[in-house]
Design a protein around this motif. Structure first.
Motif, PDB file in Angstrom:
ATOM      1  N   VAL A 181     -11.553  -6.890 -35.400  1.00  0.00           N
ATOM      2  CA  VAL A 181     -11.963  -8.131 -36.041  1.00  0.00           C
ATOM      3  C   VAL A 181     -13.304  -7.877 -36.713  1.00  0.00           C
ATOM      4  O   VAL A 181     -14.036  -6.952 -36.327  1.00  0.00           O
ATOM      5  CB  VAL A 181     -12.054  -9.269 -34.986  1.00  0.00           C
ATOM      6  CG1 VAL A 181     -13.198  -9.027 -34.021  1.00  0.00           C
ATOM      7  CG2 VAL A 181     -12.157 -10.625 -35.628  1.00  0.00           C
ATOM      8  N   GLN A 182     -13.635  -8.662 -37.720  1.00  0.00           N
ATOM      9  CA  GLN A 182     -14.923  -8.437 -38.373  1.00  0.00           C
ATOM     10  C   GLN A 182     -16.096  -8.795 -37.473  1.00  0.00           C
ATOM     11  O   GLN A 182     -17.053  -8.035 -37.345  1.00  0.00           O
ATOM     12  CB  GLN A 182     -14.986  -9.242 -39.681  1.00  0.00           C
ATOM     13  CG  GLN A 182     -14.127  -8.676 -40.803  1.00  0.00           C
ATOM     14  CD  GLN A 182     -14.235  -9.495 -42.067  1.00  0.00           C
ATOM     15  OE1 GLN A 182     -13.804 -10.650 -42.108  1.00  0.00           O
ATOM     16  NE2 GLN A 182     -14.823  -8.923 -43.107  1.00  0.00           N
ATOM     17  N   VAL A 183     -16.028  -9.960 -36.835  1.00  0.00           N
ATOM     18  CA  VAL A 183     -17.109 -10.392 -35.940  1.00  0.00           C
ATOM     19  C   VAL A 183     -16.504 -10.887 -34.637  1.00  0.00           C
ATOM     20  O   VAL A 183     -15.586 -11.719 -34.651  1.00  0.00           O
ATOM     21  CB  VAL A 183     -17.966 -11.502 -36.574  1.00  0.00           C
ATOM     22  CG1 VAL A 183     -19.041 -11.964 -35.591  1.00  0.00           C
ATOM     23  CG2 VAL A 183     -18.613 -11.025 -37.868  1.00  0.00           C
ATOM     24  N   VAL A 215     -14.671 -14.991 -43.055  1.00  0.00           N
ATOM     25  CA  VAL A 215     -14.848 -13.874 -42.130  1.00  0.00           C
ATOM     26  C   VAL A 215     -13.876 -14.028 -40.958  1.00  0.00           C
ATOM     27  O   VAL A 215     -13.782 -15.108 -40.365  1.00  0.00           O
ATOM     28  CB  VAL A 215     -16.296 -13.812 -41.614  1.00  0.00           C
ATOM     29  CG1 VAL A 215     -16.450 -12.728 -40.554  1.00  0.00           C
ATOM     30  CG2 VAL A 215     -17.262 -13.579 -42.767  1.00  0.00           C
ATOM     31  N   SER A 216     -13.150 -12.954 -40.610  1.00  0.00           N
ATOM     32  CA  SER A 216     -12.297 -12.997 -39.427  1.00  0.00           C
ATOM     33  C   SER A 216     -13.176 -12.918 -38.182  1.00  0.00           C
ATOM     34  O   SER A 216     -14.062 -12.084 -38.082  1.00  0.00           O
ATOM     35  CB  SER A 216     -11.289 -11.852 -39.446  1.00  0.00           C
ATOM     36  OG  SER A 216     -11.929 -10.597 -39.352  1.00  0.00           O
ATOM     37  N   CYS A 217     -12.915 -13.813 -37.247  1.00  0.00           N
ATOM     38  CA  CYS A 217     -13.833 -14.000 -36.128  1.00  0.00           C
ATOM     39  C   CYS A 217     -13.043 -14.297 -34.862  1.00  0.00           C
ATOM     40  O   CYS A 217     -12.082 -15.072 -34.883  1.00  0.00           O
ATOM     41  CB  CYS A 217     -14.771 -15.165 -36.461  1.00  0.00           C
ATOM     42  SG  CYS A 217     -16.142 -15.371 -35.345  1.00  0.00           S
ATOM     43  N   ALA A 241     -19.287   0.687 -35.905  1.00  0.00           N
ATOM     44  CA  ALA A 241     -18.577  -0.420 -35.257  1.00  0.00           C
ATOM     45  C   ALA A 241     -19.135  -0.668 -33.865  1.00  0.00           C
ATOM     46  O   ALA A 241     -19.911   0.119 -33.321  1.00  0.00           O
ATOM     47  CB  ALA A 241     -17.075  -0.115 -35.182  1.00  0.00           C
ATOM     48  N   VAL A 242     -18.689  -1.802 -33.287  1.00  0.00           N
ATOM     49  CA  VAL A 242     -18.981  -2.154 -31.899  1.00  0.00           C
ATOM     50  C   VAL A 242     -17.649  -2.217 -31.160  1.00  0.00           C
ATOM     51  O   VAL A 242     -16.700  -2.846 -31.648  1.00  0.00           O
ATOM     52  CB  VAL A 242     -19.684  -3.530 -31.790  1.00  0.00           C
ATOM     53  CG1 VAL A 242     -20.077  -3.808 -30.354  1.00  0.00           C
ATOM     54  CG2 VAL A 242     -20.872  -3.610 -32.701  1.00  0.00           C
ATOM     55  N   ARG A 243     -17.566  -1.576 -29.994  1.00  0.00           N
ATOM     56  CA  ARG A 243     -16.365  -1.640 -29.170  1.00  0.00           C
ATOM     57  C   ARG A 243     -16.686  -2.452 -27.916  1.00  0.00           C
ATOM     58  O   ARG A 243     -17.604  -2.116 -27.154  1.00  0.00           O
ATOM     59  CB  ARG A 243     -15.875  -0.238 -28.813  1.00  0.00           C
ATOM     60  CG  ARG A 243     -15.097   0.422 -29.953  1.00  0.00           C
ATOM     61  CD  ARG A 243     -15.000   1.905 -29.805  1.00  0.00           C
ATOM     62  NE  ARG A 243     -16.279   2.564 -30.025  1.00  0.00           N
ATOM     63  CZ  ARG A 243     -16.810   2.803 -31.228  1.00  0.00           C
ATOM     64  NH1 ARG A 243     -16.157   2.417 -32.313  1.00  0.00           N
ATOM     65  NH2 ARG A 243     -17.977   3.399 -31.361  1.00  0.00           N
ATOM     66  N   VAL A 295     -11.596  -4.443 -27.921  1.00  0.00           N
ATOM     67  CA  VAL A 295     -11.578  -4.983 -29.282  1.00  0.00           C
ATOM     68  C   VAL A 295     -12.706  -4.325 -30.065  1.00  0.00           C
ATOM     69  O   VAL A 295     -13.844  -4.244 -29.575  1.00  0.00           O
ATOM     70  CB  VAL A 295     -11.757  -6.516 -29.292  1.00  0.00           C
ATOM     71  CG1 VAL A 295     -11.723  -7.041 -30.726  1.00  0.00           C
ATOM     72  CG2 VAL A 295     -10.687  -7.195 -28.449  1.00  0.00           C
ATOM     73  N   GLU A 296     -12.389  -3.875 -31.256  1.00  0.00           N
ATOM     74  CA  GLU A 296     -13.410  -3.289 -32.120  1.00  0.00           C
ATOM     75  C   GLU A 296     -13.833  -4.311 -33.164  1.00  0.00           C
ATOM     76  O   GLU A 296     -12.997  -4.996 -33.741  1.00  0.00           O
ATOM     77  CB  GLU A 296     -12.867  -2.032 -32.806  1.00  0.00           C
ATOM     78  CG  GLU A 296     -13.910  -1.307 -33.644  1.00  0.00           C
ATOM     79  CD  GLU A 296     -13.410   0.034 -34.159  1.00  0.00           C
ATOM     80  OE1 GLU A 296     -13.385   0.999 -33.368  1.00  0.00           O
ATOM     81  OE2 GLU A 296     -13.036   0.096 -35.355  1.00  0.00           O
ATOM     82  N   ALA A 297     -15.130  -4.416 -33.383  1.00  0.00           N
ATOM     83  CA  ALA A 297     -15.667  -5.368 -34.353  1.00  0.00           C
ATOM     84  C   ALA A 297     -16.735  -4.686 -35.192  1.00  0.00           C
ATOM     85  O   ALA A 297     -17.347  -3.702 -34.761  1.00  0.00           O
ATOM     86  CB  ALA A 297     -16.250  -6.586 -33.641  1.00  0.00           C
ATOM     87  N   GLU A 298     -16.936  -5.222 -36.376  1.00  0.00           N
ATOM     88  CA  GLU A 298     -18.035  -4.705 -37.188  1.00  0.00           C
ATOM     89  C   GLU A 298     -19.378  -5.202 -36.663  1.00  0.00           C
ATOM     90  O   GLU A 298     -20.385  -4.492 -36.760  1.00  0.00           O
ATOM     91  CB  GLU A 298     -17.832  -5.108 -38.650  1.00  0.00           C
ATOM     92  CG  GLU A 298     -16.609  -4.472 -39.293  1.00  0.00           C
ATOM     93  CD  GLU A 298     -16.516  -4.751 -40.772  1.00  0.00           C
ATOM     94  OE1 GLU A 298     -17.466  -4.418 -41.511  1.00  0.00           O
ATOM     95  OE2 GLU A 298     -15.478  -5.317 -41.192  1.00  0.00           O
ATOM     96  N   TYR A 299     -19.381  -6.423 -36.092  1.00  0.00           N
ATOM     97  CA  TYR A 299     -20.604  -6.975 -35.517  1.00  0.00           C
ATOM     98  C   TYR A 299     -20.252  -7.785 -34.284  1.00  0.00           C
ATOM     99  O   TYR A 299     -19.154  -8.357 -34.172  1.00  0.00           O
ATOM    100  CB  TYR A 299     -21.345  -7.861 -36.527  1.00  0.00           C
ATOM    101  CG  TYR A 299     -21.866  -7.099 -37.713  1.00  0.00           C
ATOM    102  CD1 TYR A 299     -23.072  -6.391 -37.641  1.00  0.00           C
ATOM    103  CD2 TYR A 299     -21.150  -7.072 -38.915  1.00  0.00           C
ATOM    104  CE1 TYR A 299     -23.542  -5.673 -38.733  1.00  0.00           C
ATOM    105  CE2 TYR A 299     -21.616  -6.351 -40.008  1.00  0.00           C
ATOM    106  CZ  TYR A 299     -22.808  -5.656 -39.913  1.00  0.00           C
ATOM    107  OH  TYR A 299     -23.272  -4.945 -40.988  1.00  0.00           O
TER     108      TYR A 299
END
Length: 584
Positions: free
Chosen positions: A21-23, A44-46, A166-168, A181-185
């Motif tokens: 997901v993006q955030v 933004v996908s959240c 990324a953030v995991r 879940v992996e996210a950009e932020y």
């Protein structure tokens, strides 16, 4: 009271989580949900991860949704939905009453409190008294209505890893099952006991108050006829038996009360006696919930680590007096939300995200200081001999109490300067006027009342453009250029510079309305959060420099004094003991 059945909204479980997901937002309280709304409305996908499956009504916490938060709800198109759901309409009361008891003598009164009364053109939305759970339920609905946004309940974030890409995030359910879940932020909006804050090694800095308090919600349908002072949103009880503040939750006999200086054991043992001491008469009360708490004046040592940000109670805690806690967190969510959306859309520079701490940290610190100042005079400090006597000595004591209350407490209930006039100046995103001197750093609070003109970094002063039509209703979702007094087409180079940088820019031509004097310039550039980023009477030779500055492509390091905060000088508190605060 407890919890209520969840509404028929789509909610994800562990097995249905997206893999990326993006955030990702850790924490689905009002701040986390507000961040998701701000992001989701910008495409933004959240994903919001929240441990509680249902919104609890047991601890209503915030009861003051201030004018600025209501302006954000208006921008999101949900202000009317929120007011319709609030148990008490704004017309119920605009007063705070100080009294010896609900059935006793009135000592002092403030009216038009918390922005509950319109003030000419100053703002388009009054404040709204409502329990926190009303706002939270609404925001849950709104998040699940937005395409690309999802709410997952019964789950918690347990671990965070990040690299430059990324953030995991490890998510766990109550049975111990896990998913990644992996996210950009990642946004840590998970409250005072924030896992995200711990995972990035950030720590609270500041103090605890020494005096405990005991909150309760109770049902007493026969109490209203005993109230001598008419409707009010708060009653401050000044006596030796049960110094407290209390108020109605609805019009059907549900009340909240905070017994000041009462530890949990004593509060639970004497709950009904405390209520009767505040009421001044016997009360047939049914206790619905209790909530012991101790005020905290704390701010994290940093709001960001790489791709992870902190907001709301995970980042700052203040005494509840003045009703600023939740509202400050909503301000965090808005500031961070539009900036993350701009970066993810490709037009925001990386330095745009660096401005989050530079802008919000001084605001958070000031709110802590103002709320701490409000806490210096409470009901426990106002009690005096003879206040309840029907004698000349009693009348003199009550007159003296009135003078002190009006002197010491007015700023708590009439704090629109703190709510509306806060400025992000200094900020690395603002375009200073030519030849202006360097800003010396965070300044003392401005004098109360609206400030003249459109100040750099401040909220755009409000005007009505027609019946029910606010200037805010005409601002675009991105940047907006207000044209107030300029030759036709002279602003086109700025529009072209924005287009070249892919910055969304709307032009609002207000020249026929003669607002030049009101705003103090011919051209104003307004950010997505309604704050003024630049103003002048004509474009400079290089309009692209303006666009690059406000989108974070050009950046000046924050003034070192931004980090020289009162709360930091009190020493770090690394652990998180004690009950949660109760921000009204």
């Amino acid at each position: 009271m407890g919890t209520v059945s969840p509404r028929s909204r789509p909610v994800l479980g562990l097995t249905s989580l997206p893999r990326s997901v993006q955030v990702l937002v850790a924490g689905g309280g009002p701040v986390g949900l507000a961040a998701a709304v701000e992001l989701g409305r910008r495409g933004v996908s959240c994903l919001v991860i929240e441990p509680r499956e249902e919104v609890s009504h047991a601890r209503p916490r915030c009861k003051t949704v201030n004018v600025r938060t209501m302006e954000h709800l208006r921008r999101w198109g949900i202000a009317d939905r929120f007011r319709a759901a609030a148990p008490l309409p704004v017309s119920w009361s605009k007063d705070v009453v100080f009294c010896t008891s609900l059935a006793g003598y009135e000592l002092s009164r403030f009216t038009g409190v918390f922005g509950l009364a319109l003030d000419g053109d100053r703002f388009p939305e009054t404040g709204q008294q409502a329990p926190q759970y009303v706002l939270e339920e609404l925001l849950r609905d709104v998040v699940t209505e937005l395409p690309g946004c999802a709410l997952a309940t019964g789950l918690r974030v347990t671990a965070v890893e990040q690299d430059q890409d990324a953030v995991r995030v490890t998510v766990q359910d109550r049975a111990g099952g896990q998913a990644s879940v992996e996210a950009e932020y990642l946004l840590g909006c998970d409250g005072p006991r924030s896992t995200v804050r711990d995972q990035i090694g950030a720590h609270y800095v500041g103090e605890f108050a020494l005096r405990p308090n005991f909150g309760m919600v109770f049902h007493a349908p026969g109490l209203w006829p005993q109230v001598r002072h008419g409707p009010a949103v708060q009653f401050w009880i000044v006596n030796d038996r049960a110094p407290a503040l209390m108020g109605p939750m609805d019009r059907n006999g549900t009340w909240w009360i905070i017994a000041l200086g009462v530890p949990p054991e004593l509060g639970r043992r004497t709950a009904v006696s405390l209520i009767e001491g505040a009421a001044g008469v016997p009360v047939d009360a049914r206790i619905l919930s209790d909530d012991p708490w101790t005020a905290r004046m704390q701010l994290v040592d940093r709001l960001r680590s790489g791709r992870v940000f902190l907001a709301g109670d995970a980042a700052h805690l203040n005494p509840p007096f003045g009703g600023h806690g939740l509202n400050t967190g909503i301000g965090d969510a808005v500031d961070l939300g539009w900036k993350l959306a701009a970066v993810l859309a490709g037009w925001g520079g990386e330095q745009l995200l660096a401005s989050y701490e530079a802008e919000r940290r001084p605001v958070q610190d000031r709110v802590i200081r103002e709320a701490s100042e409000n806490m210096k005079t409470l009901s426990t400090d106002l009690a005096a001999a003879s206040l309840e006597d029907d004698t000349e000595a009693g009348r003199q004591a009550r007159r003296a109490a009135d003078r002190r209350i009006q002197r010491d407490k007015a700023a708590e209930f009439h704090a629109l300067d703190l709510v509306l006039d806060l400025s992000y100046d200094p900020s690395p995103l603002l375009v200073p006027a030519p030849h202006s001197a360097p800003h010396p750093g965070p300044q003392p609070a401005p004098h109360p009342g609206p400030q003249p003109g459109a100040r750099l970094g401040a909220r755009l002063p409000h005007v009505w453009l027609g019946p029910g039509r606010s200037v805010y209703d005409s601002l675009g979702p991105g940047m907006t250029l207000l044209v107030l007094d300029a030759p036709a087409g002279s602003w086109q180079p700025l529009v072209q510079a924005a287009s070249k940088a892919d910055v969304p820019l709307d032009v609002l031509d207000l020249r026929p309305r003669d607002l030049r004097q009101r705003y103090g310039a011919g051209l104003l550039l307004v950010r997505p959060d309604q704050h003024v980023a630049w103003s002048a009477d004509a474009l400079p030779a290089d309009p692209a420099a303006i666009i690059d500055r406000i989108r974070g492509a050009r950046y000046d390091a924050p003034n070192p004094s931004l980090c020289d905060l009162d709360t930091q000088r009190k020493g770090a508190t690394r652990d998180d003991p004690g009950p949660d605060p109760d921000p009204r």
